[in-house]
Design a protein around this motif. Structure first.
Motif, short mmCIF file in Angstrom:
data_model
loop_
_atom_site.label_atom_id
_atom_site.label_comp_id
_atom_site.label_asym_id
_atom_site.label_seq_id
_atom_site.Cartn_x
_atom_site.Cartn_y
_atom_site.Cartn_z
N GLU A 86 -8.52 -3.55 2.72
CA GLU A 86 -6.64 -2.95 3.61
C GLU A 86 -6.50 -1.36 2.37
N LEU A 87 -6.66 -1.72 1.89
CA LEU A 87 -6.11 -0.92 0.10
C LEU A 87 -6.61 0.44 0.58
N ALA A 114 0.95 -1.35 -0.10
CA ALA A 114 0.18 -0.26 0.14
C ALA A 114 1.02 0.99 -0.03
N GLU A 115 2.09 0.98 0.55
CA GLU A 115 2.77 2.25 0.93
C GLU A 115 3.41 2.69 -0.12
N ALA A 148 -8.74 1.59 2.46
CA ALA A 148 -8.37 2.43 3.66
C ALA A 148 -6.98 2.68 3.77
N HIS A 149 -6.37 2.54 3.35
CA HIS A 149 -4.83 3.12 3.44
C HIS A 149 -4.96 4.70 2.61
N LEU A 150 -5.62 4.32 1.28
CA LEU A 150 -5.52 5.23 0.67
C LEU A 150 -6.15 6.21 0.91
N ARG A 151 -7.26 6.21 1.28
CA ARG A 151 -8.46 7.31 2.00
C ARG A 151 -7.33 8.17 2.87
N GLU A 152 -6.91 7.22 3.55
CA GLU A 152 -5.90 7.65 4.79
C GLU A 152 -4.86 9.25 4.12
N ARG A 153 -4.38 8.93 2.63
CA ARG A 153 -3.74 9.53 2.47
C ARG A 153 -4.55 10.83 1.92
N GLU A 154 -5.05 10.85 1.38
CA GLU A 154 -6.57 11.86 0.75
C GLU A 154 -6.34 11.28 -1.11
N MET A 175 -4.88 -7.75 -7.42
CA MET A 175 -5.68 -8.39 -6.34
C MET A 175 -6.16 -9.40 -6.13
N GLU A 176 -6.43 -10.25 -4.46
CA GLU A 176 -7.07 -11.32 -4.40
C GLU A 176 -7.05 -11.79 -5.48
N ALA A 177 -6.00 -12.28 -6.14
CA ALA A 177 -6.45 -13.94 -6.73
C ALA A 177 -5.27 -15.31 -6.57
N TRP A 178 -4.10 -14.31 -6.14
CA TRP A 178 -3.29 -15.58 -5.94
C TRP A 178 -2.92 -15.25 -4.43
N ASN A 179 -2.04 -16.68 -3.96
CA ASN A 179 -2.24 -17.16 -3.06
C ASN A 179 -1.76 -16.46 -1.84
N HIS A 180 0.03 -15.74 -3.05
CA HIS A 180 1.03 -15.22 -1.47
C HIS A 180 0.84 -13.51 -2.19
N CYS A 181 -0.83 -13.12 -2.49
CA CYS A 181 -0.41 -11.77 -1.87
C CYS A 181 -1.93 -11.46 -1.81
N LEU A 182 -0.64 -11.20 -0.34
CA LEU A 182 -1.92 -11.03 1.32
C LEU A 182 -2.34 -9.17 1.86
N LEU A 183 -2.08 -8.73 0.49
CA LEU A 183 -2.98 -7.14 0.62
C LEU A 183 -4.38 -6.78 0.11
N SER A 184 -5.25 -6.97 0.73
CA SER A 184 -6.33 -6.68 0.46
C SER A 184 -7.02 -5.52 -0.71
N ARG A 185 -8.10 -5.55 -1.12
CA ARG A 185 -8.46 -4.13 -1.67
C ARG A 185 -9.10 -3.33 -0.85
#
Length: 256
Positions: free
Chosen positions: A226-227, A194-195, A229-235, A214-224
């Protein structure tokens, strides 16, 4: 320009009246083994294609492969794609794609022109340290054409000097990044966190950013979620898009 996120890194990009299929991974859900040495061992892909594979490849004019890891180019794609279709790739992958039977493989060392589209290759890093070395070479690509926005496809990379340089050199109006914060049991992420997405948005202050992988392969751990939410925090949620599978986005050329 029109971009459809199909699933994971697979995109349909309609650009200068041509449609390119980017990183075709067309297997059915659960058809492929989990990536080894990862925090969960769910079989891949985790979700189905939003439309049948035959619809994904219908009407395409060319294929662009950023690198040939199986989540970007799988056996289903090798079987289904017409062998005479133009395929563009990084130089290291030409032999493998030719071995798959494709007859019109063009490696992009620096830049080529195809059907009025300038297609340039950029660098990246698929992780750090020993893991980054073992993951092998990866590439991004920049597309330019008359009347179209400059498009930067960053490829499988973390935020790094090569990506920062590509953003500064090309000043894209639209950038697609592969995120998901994919990683193994040990070591750091091998795709954007996200950062990292925030860093790229800062380096391309006038660009719209599209986040895939995002959300289609087993070792991708960041969810949509979560991302987002992080983007909203950073406007940044108004400028950075996190589409769902199958979603279509349209972008116009920015007027000078």
């Amino acid at each position: 320009m029109e971009i459809q996120l199909v699933r994971h890194a697979t995109l349909r990009v309609t650009y200068a009246n041509r449609t390119l299929l980017v990183d075709p991974m067309l297997s059915r859900a659960g058809e492929l083994a989990a990536t080894p040495n990862t925090p969960n061992q769910r079989p891949n892909p985790l979700v189905e294609l939003p439309v049948p594979a035959e619809s994904v490849i219908a009407g395409i004019d060319a294929v662009l492969v950023t690198h040939i890891h199986r989540d970007h180019f799988d056996q289903a794609a090798a079987d289904l794609l017409p062998k005479e279709i133009p395929v563009f790739c990084q130089p290291q992958d030409r032999e493998r794609l030719t071995e798959c039977g494709f007859l019109n493989v063009t490696p992009v060392a620096d830049e080529i022109v195809w059907e009025g589209i300038r297609l340039g290759r950029t660098g990246g890093r698929h992780g750090t340290g020993d893991i980054g070395e073992k993951m092998g070479p990866v590439s991004g690509f920049v597309l330019r054409a008359e009347g179209e926005p400059c498009l930067y496809l960053a490829g499988d990379t973390i935020w790094c000097e090569e990506v920062e340089r590509a953003a500064a050199d090309h000043r894209p109006e639209v950038a697609v990044v592969f995120a998901g914060a994919a990683q193994f049991v040990t070591g750091g992420p091998i795709t954007m966190t996200a950062e990292d997405v925030v860093c790229l948005a800062g380096a391309c202050p006038s660009a719209r950013i599209v986040v895939a992988h995002m959300e289609a392969w087993n070792h991708c751990l960041l969810s949509r979620s979560e991302l987002r939410a992080h983007l909203r925090e950073r406007e940044l949620d108004g400028r950075v898009l996190v589409p769902e599978d199958g979603e279509v986005m349209r972008f116009d050329k920015t007027l000078p």
